[in-house]
Structures are given as C-alpha cells and as structure tokens.
Write a protein that holds these residues in place. Structure first.
Motif, PDB file in Angstrom:
ATOM      1  N   GLU A 224       0.733  -1.039   0.077  1.00 15.42           N
ATOM      2  CA  GLU A 224      -0.011   0.049  -0.305  1.00 15.42           C
ATOM      3  C   GLU A 224       1.030   1.401   0.208  1.00 15.42           C
ATOM      4  N   ALA A 236      -5.425   5.409   3.796  1.00 13.33           N
ATOM      5  CA  ALA A 236      -7.231   5.583   3.940  1.00 13.33           C
ATOM      6  C   ALA A 236      -7.097   4.894   4.992  1.00 13.33           C
ATOM      7  N   ASP A 237      -9.212   4.897   5.553  1.00 18.65           N
ATOM      8  CA  ASP A 237      -8.601   4.378   6.905  1.00 18.65           C
ATOM      9  C   ASP A 237      -9.525   2.579   6.870  1.00 18.65           C
ATOM     10  N   SER A 238      -9.996   2.772   5.292  1.00 19.71           N
ATOM     11  CA  SER A 238     -10.502   1.171   4.975  1.00 19.71           C
ATOM     12  C   SER A 238      -8.368   0.156   5.372  1.00 19.71           C
ATOM     13  N   ARG A 241      -7.513  -0.215   8.812  1.00 23.12           N
ATOM     14  CA  ARG A 241      -8.531  -1.350   9.760  1.00 23.12           C
ATOM     15  C   ARG A 241      -8.229  -2.520   9.151  1.00 23.12           C
ATOM     16  N   ARG A 242      -7.692  -2.506   7.943  1.00 20.89           N
ATOM     17  CA  ARG A 242      -6.862  -3.974   6.468  1.00 20.89           C
ATOM     18  C   ARG A 242      -5.899  -4.301   7.553  1.00 20.89           C
ATOM     19  N   GLU A 245      -6.813  -5.586  11.401  1.00 21.77           N
ATOM     20  CA  GLU A 245      -7.135  -7.424  11.203  1.00 21.77           C
ATOM     21  C   GLU A 245      -6.002  -7.883  10.752  1.00 21.77           C
ATOM     22  N   ARG A 273      -3.369  -0.460  14.683  1.00 16.65           N
ATOM     23  CA  ARG A 273      -4.645   0.766  13.364  1.00 16.65           C
ATOM     24  C   ARG A 273      -3.442   2.244  13.526  1.00 16.65           C
TER      25      ARG A 273
END
Length: 292
Positions: A224, A236-238, A241-242, A245, A273
């Motif tokens: 990324e 990005a927040d996504s 978060r990924r 996880e 995160r």
C-alpha cells in the motif's frame, strides 16, 4: 546456593561453562521475583554486574550494538534518537527503580512472550549476540524465541549484546495493560517504517507462545505504501483497518487472568491501526519519531 561474581566476560563464560545450571543475574528484576516466590532454586547465581564488556553500547558499521548489561534508563536517555521504538518500550517497563536496574539482555534471557523489549527488536530485525568458551555467534531475533520462556541459547552461553540498525523512519510502540503503569502487557505492538528499503517491520507481544512478527500485515502495508514513500499522502481508513485486522489475525493468544484471546486480537488490531496512523503522520511531516 553459590554466588559467582566474575570481573570479566572471559571469567563469566568460564564460570557458565563449568556450571551451566548457574542463572545469570544483572538487574535481577525477573530472577529475584522467581527466587522470592520459590519458583526457581538454581545451584548458583552468576552475577554479571562486574562485567564491563556488556555494560556499554556503541555504533559499529552503521548499526547500534547494545550491550546486554545496559539498563533501560540508559536506552531511554542515550538512544531515544537512534532507537526510538525500543526507547518507547523501555519507558513502559515497571517503575523508575526497575528501569534503573532492568536490561534488554535480561528481557531476552527470560524470553517471556510479554517482555516489552521484544516487539521493537522484532520490528527492527535485530540480531542477538551470544558467547561461550566455544566462541561467539549471532542469532536473528526471529529465531531466538522457541517457546514460553525458552530461547535458542545453549546451556553454556550468555547473551553479550543485541545489534540493530538505527531508525531510518518513524517508529512506535504501544501496549495494553490492566492499569496505566507497572503492569505486564495484556498485549503489545511495535512498528518501524523503513523508507530506505520500502518495508515495514512489526512486532507482537503477549499474544502468542513467543513474540512474533505479523508478516502478512507487513507485506500488505508495504504494498500500500509503495507508491507513497516519495509522495506521502494520508492513508485511507480502510487501509489502516485492514492492517489492524491482519495484525490481529497473526496472534495466537490464550484466555488468562489478564484478558481473553478475543480481547487480545481486538486490542492488537486497534493498537496496530493507531500506531500505523501515528507513524505515517510523522513520516508525512518529515519526522523520525524520537523518544528522549
């Protein structure tokens, strides 16, 4: 119980060879607890406080060589700019008295999965130097931990130093405990950004039989960030978060009195995160996080 007090590293190694069952003691912050609660009764204690060769740090070939006998308080005060992640972790260890006595070498020797220094050492890809009368060798940090309180040390070996590169990007360390201070980690996480190589290092503590790296999370976030190192932009927040996880899924926690396995996985995801967000913000601002 015998008390052996060598004055040099050579004397210490000879004593360890003659009596492999002798337990090394420097700060004594782990060993004395076990003795006081009668969990261990070794035939001898090998006092390393007089061994000057392990009581200093230096820079060798662009890397920091941290002697096994250097206490946490010196890591904080003298190496906060070079090893910020380790210095952050050192700040969370016990009380001022413990930080004055305890050492990274002792933390390694104890090999507890909850040790605070393990995650930043993993994130920085450290190497452990060990020695015996047979000679010296190095052990990559990822190969050092074998199980709960078990390491790759041979019975006649002593840890002499840990070697790791100085930070080339922001680093972070976070942990969750049952209170704010003087607490064993329920779980902990370290992060190191390595812009020079385009990689990210991680370290997970107190969430598996051994401290470990979250390899899938490292690979994911390196991908990324590959287009962002030269032109930093907010994540990005996504993505955050990924990453969390994947860190949580790398853990192999248990239920115990300090927390459940499910809580540890959740907490690690949150820590990962947040630490990535803090570290990447520092990178975007052109900062290498320091702890002093």
């Amino acid at each position: 119980m015998d008390f052996i007090r060598p004055a040099t590293l050579a004397e210490a190694l000879r004593a360890k060879a003659d009596m492999p069952e002798a337990v090394p003691i420097a700060g004594g912050t782990d060993v004395m607890v076990e003795l006081n609660f009668d969990r261990r009764r070794p035939p001898a204690l090998l006092d390393l406080n007089g061994v000057g060769e392990i009581a200093e740090w230096s820079e060798v070939d662009g890397r920091v060589r941290l002697g096994a006998g250097v206490p946490y308080v010196r890591v904080i005060g003298e190496l906060g700019d070079r090893l910020p992640g380790l210095a952050m972790a050192a700040r969370t260890v016990g009380s001022p008295q413990i930080r004055n006595r305890g050492t990274v070498g002792g933390n390694l020797a104890a090999a507890s999965p909850a040790g605070d220094s393990h995650p930043p050492l993993l994130a920085s890809d450290a190497v452990v130097e060990v020695a015996s009368v047979r000679g010296a060798r190095t052990i990559p940090i990822t190969e050092f931990y074998l199980g709960v309180k078990r390491s790759a040390l041979e019975p006649d070996e002593l840890i002499t130093a840990v070697v790791l590169p100085p930070a080339d990007g922001p680093q972070q360390f976070s942990k969750v405990g049952t209170r704010n201070a003087m607490v064993i980690a329920v779980c902990s996480f370290a992060l190191a950004l390595h812009p020079s190589s385009g990689t990210v290092g991680t370290g997970v503590g107190s969430a598996a039989p051994v401290p470990l790296r979250a390899r899938d999370a490292e690979d994911y976030i390196a991908g990324e960030l590959s287009a962002l190192w030269r032109s930093p932009a907010p994540l990005a927040d996504s993505v955050l978060r990924r990453f969390g996880e994947l860190v949580g899924s790398a853990a192999r926690p248990i239920d115990d009195v300090r927390g459940s396995a499910a809580y540890r996985r959740h907490a690690l995801a949150v820590l990962a995160r947040r630490t990535l967000g803090w570290a990447w913000h520092d990178y975007c601002e052109g900062k290498v996080t320091a702890c002093a």
